[in-house]
Write a protein that holds these residues in place. Structure first.
Motif, PDB file in Angstrom:
ATOM      1  N   VAL A 131       0.855  -1.220   0.027  1.00 52.16           N
ATOM      2  CA  VAL A 131      -0.007   0.020   0.089  1.00 52.16           C
ATOM      3  C   VAL A 131       0.898   1.249   0.084  1.00 52.16           C
ATOM      4  N   ILE A 132       0.622   2.044  -0.783  1.00 51.66           N
ATOM      5  CA  ILE A 132       1.250   3.429  -0.889  1.00 51.66           C
ATOM      6  C   ILE A 132       0.067   4.657  -0.840  1.00 51.66           C
ATOM      7  N   PHE A 133       0.549   6.002  -0.658  1.00 50.59           N
ATOM      8  CA  PHE A 133      -0.224   6.882  -0.762  1.00 50.59           C
ATOM      9  C   PHE A 133       0.251   7.911  -1.827  1.00 50.59           C
ATOM     10  N   GLY A 134      -1.070   8.532  -2.269  1.00 50.19           N
ATOM     11  CA  GLY A 134      -0.899   9.630  -3.024  1.00 50.19           C
ATOM     12  C   GLY A 134      -1.478  10.667  -2.700  1.00 50.19           C
ATOM     13  N   CYS A 135      -0.413  11.702  -2.426  1.00 47.71           N
ATOM     14  CA  CYS A 135      -0.908  12.908  -2.023  1.00 47.71           C
ATOM     15  C   CYS A 135      -0.988  14.292  -3.341  1.00 47.71           C
ATOM     16  N   TYR A 136      -2.048  14.750  -3.020  1.00 42.75           N
ATOM     17  CA  TYR A 136      -2.208  15.997  -4.247  1.00 42.75           C
ATOM     18  C   TYR A 136      -1.176  17.020  -3.815  1.00 42.75           C
ATOM     19  N   VAL A 137      -0.215  17.477  -4.835  1.00 40.85           N
ATOM     20  CA  VAL A 137       0.569  18.686  -4.794  1.00 40.85           C
ATOM     21  C   VAL A 137       0.778  19.700  -5.733  1.00 40.85           C
ATOM     22  N   ASN A 138       0.941  20.901  -5.593  1.00 35.51           N
ATOM     23  CA  ASN A 138       1.038  21.686  -6.658  1.00 35.51           C
ATOM     24  C   ASN A 138       2.106  21.382  -7.722  1.00 35.51           C
ATOM     25  N   GLN A 151     -10.239   3.575 -11.187  1.00 35.07           N
ATOM     26  CA  GLN A 151     -10.266   2.866  -9.977  1.00 35.07           C
ATOM     27  C   GLN A 151      -9.367   2.945  -8.907  1.00 35.07           C
ATOM     28  N   LYS A 152      -8.499   4.052  -9.308  1.00 34.98           N
ATOM     29  CA  LYS A 152      -7.537   4.408  -8.198  1.00 34.98           C
ATOM     30  C   LYS A 152      -6.380   3.214  -8.012  1.00 34.98           C
ATOM     31  N   ASN A 153      -6.294   2.385  -9.385  1.00 34.24           N
ATOM     32  CA  ASN A 153      -4.914   1.598  -9.484  1.00 34.24           C
ATOM     33  C   ASN A 153      -3.776   2.312 -10.115  1.00 34.24           C
ATOM     34  N   ALA A 154      -2.605   2.035  -9.680  1.00 35.91           N
ATOM     35  CA  ALA A 154      -1.374   2.611 -10.224  1.00 35.91           C
ATOM     36  C   ALA A 154      -1.244   2.062 -11.653  1.00 35.91           C
ATOM     37  N   ILE A 155      -0.861   3.078 -12.366  1.00 34.01           N
ATOM     38  CA  ILE A 155      -0.692   2.735 -13.872  1.00 34.01           C
ATOM     39  C   ILE A 155       0.898   3.336 -14.429  1.00 34.01           C
ATOM     40  N   ARG A 206       3.958  -4.504 -10.855  1.00 38.32           N
ATOM     41  CA  ARG A 206       4.135  -5.449 -11.848  1.00 38.32           C
ATOM     42  C   ARG A 206       3.351  -6.558 -11.445  1.00 38.32           C
ATOM     43  N   ARG A 207       3.446  -6.976 -10.414  1.00 40.16           N
ATOM     44  CA  ARG A 207       2.739  -8.191  -9.794  1.00 40.16           C
ATOM     45  C   ARG A 207       0.985  -8.118  -9.689  1.00 40.16           C
ATOM     46  N   ASP A 208       0.757  -6.786  -9.960  1.00 43.08           N
ATOM     47  CA  ASP A 208      -0.722  -6.592  -9.636  1.00 43.08           C
ATOM     48  C   ASP A 208      -1.037  -6.649  -8.103  1.00 43.08           C
ATOM     49  N   GLU A 209      -0.109  -6.163  -7.267  1.00 47.93           N
ATOM     50  CA  GLU A 209      -0.294  -6.392  -5.922  1.00 47.93           C
ATOM     51  C   GLU A 209       0.049  -4.965  -5.062  1.00 47.93           C
ATOM     52  N   LEU A 210      -0.403  -3.821  -5.826  1.00 55.88           N
ATOM     53  CA  LEU A 210      -0.034  -2.408  -5.217  1.00 55.88           C
ATOM     54  C   LEU A 210      -1.401  -1.865  -5.028  1.00 55.88           C
ATOM     55  N   LYS A 211      -1.708  -1.506  -3.879  1.00 55.11           N
ATOM     56  CA  LYS A 211      -2.852  -0.516  -3.661  1.00 55.11           C
ATOM     57  C   LYS A 211      -2.508   0.760  -3.525  1.00 55.11           C
ATOM     58  N   VAL A 212      -3.264   1.930  -4.155  1.00 57.17           N
ATOM     59  CA  VAL A 212      -2.805   3.300  -3.961  1.00 57.17           C
ATOM     60  C   VAL A 212      -4.184   3.968  -2.984  1.00 57.17           C
ATOM     61  N   GLU A 213      -3.606   4.493  -1.971  1.00 55.04           N
ATOM     62  CA  GLU A 213      -4.671   5.257  -1.165  1.00 55.04           C
ATOM     63  C   GLU A 213      -4.505   6.688  -1.550  1.00 55.04           C
ATOM     64  N   LEU A 214      -5.677   7.576  -1.818  1.00 55.94           N
ATOM     65  CA  LEU A 214      -5.617   8.869  -2.093  1.00 55.94           C
ATOM     66  C   LEU A 214      -6.433   9.573  -1.012  1.00 55.94           C
TER      67      LEU A 214
END
Length: 296
Positions: A131-138, A151-155, A206-214
């Motif tokens: 699990v990683i996070f995505g924080c909106y920045v300028n 779907q909030k999946n990392a591409i 790559r393994r499709d095992e990553l979740k991104v929290e926004l």
């Protein structure tokens, strides 16, 4: 889950402040900087933490934090001799991690937001993947950047791109299953000679095992890597604490409200600090009726 707090680095961007002391010892308003990332791991429900620092600075953290027992925690320490990259933390901490999943937080990150503890505990409950996070920045060009789909999946993941594909910066907070140790060992150093955390994230993707929290607008994320950002972070903490009367990253309070220590133990921790507002606050917390509210 176990936690790793990486408080290493040479801190050259903040000379002369850091010429003789670790950046993570510097004050962010009324607390050492390391209290803030430490509080994140504590709010996630993690009680076993490995603190990694430089040969010069590791004893400072031992003196400041001890073995963690006064907080109902368990702290261990390790040395990163050279700044070889964030992913090296998992290699250094292999024995400490054992068979557990692990969270890594960088020592110069500050987070503040409502329901943040719930978000952290949810991430810490993972049994597979990362699990990683995505924080909106300028301006995300100074950070690792994650591009997400609807779907909030990392591409895509990029490290300090000149032309970012999104405005979501990846803060220095990561949750991984136990496979991260083996993955870290397989990572080849980048062009700048470091074992990059981005390489680990890409492998989970790559393994499709990553979740991104926004987390969205409800979360404030502050970096303290420059003199200006350190000052801004201090002003932010002061403003919140003065207005609300609730402290950010008060590790003794978190330990008490989490049930790790008793009221009497909290009062004992407050005694050497009674000449400060921080110590007086701990006494107020010990007398509070509602023991369910955990602050940052």
């Amino acid at each position: 889950m176990k936690g790793i707090l990486l408080a290493g680095g040479s801190g050259t961007r903040m000379y002369p402040l850091t010429k003789s002391v670790s950046k993570q010892i510097l004050p962010v308003y009324d607390k050492p900087m390391i209290y803030y990332p430490l509080s994140v791991l504590m709010l996630a429900g993690i009680r076993e933490i490995l603190i990694i620092s430089t040969p010069r600075d590791v004893d400072l953290f031992k003196e400041l934090l001890g073995d963690g027992s006064k907080l109902g925690m368990c702290f261990e320490y390790a040395v990163q001799k050279y700044p070889n990259g964030l992913a090296e933390a998992f290699i250094i901490g292999e024995e400490f991690i054992g068979d557990s999943p692990v969270s890594l937080v960088l020592g110069d990150n500050i987070f503040y937001g409502s329901n943040w503890s719930d978000v952290l505990k949810d991430a810490a409950s993972l049994t597979n993947g990362g699990v990683i996070f995505g924080c909106y920045v300028n301006d995300p060009r100074a950070y690792g950047v994650v591009e997400v789909n609807e779907q909030k999946n990392a591409i895509s993941i990029e490290e300090k791109p000149e032309n970012p594909k999104s405005s979501y910066a990846i803060p220095g907070l990561y949750f991984f299953d136990n496979k991260v140790v083996k993955i870290a060992k397989s990572v080849k150093p980048s062009a700048r000679g470091e074992v990059e955390i981005t390489s680990i994230i890409k492998e989970y993707m790559r393994r499709d095992e990553l979740k991104v929290e926004l987390p969205g607008r409800g979360l404030a994320w502050l970096d303290t890597g420059t003199h200006e950002s350190l000052l801004k972070a201090s002003n932010f903490v002061e403003a919140i604490q003065k207005r609300q009367g609730l402290y950010i990253a008060c590790i003794e309070e978190i330990a008490f409200r989490s049930g790790y220590i008793t009221k009497q133990q909290l009062i004992e921790l407050a005694q050497p600090l009674l000449k400060t507002e921080y110590g007086k606050y701990l006494v107020e917390v010990s007398h509070s009726i509602n023991n369910a509210h955990v602050t940052m």
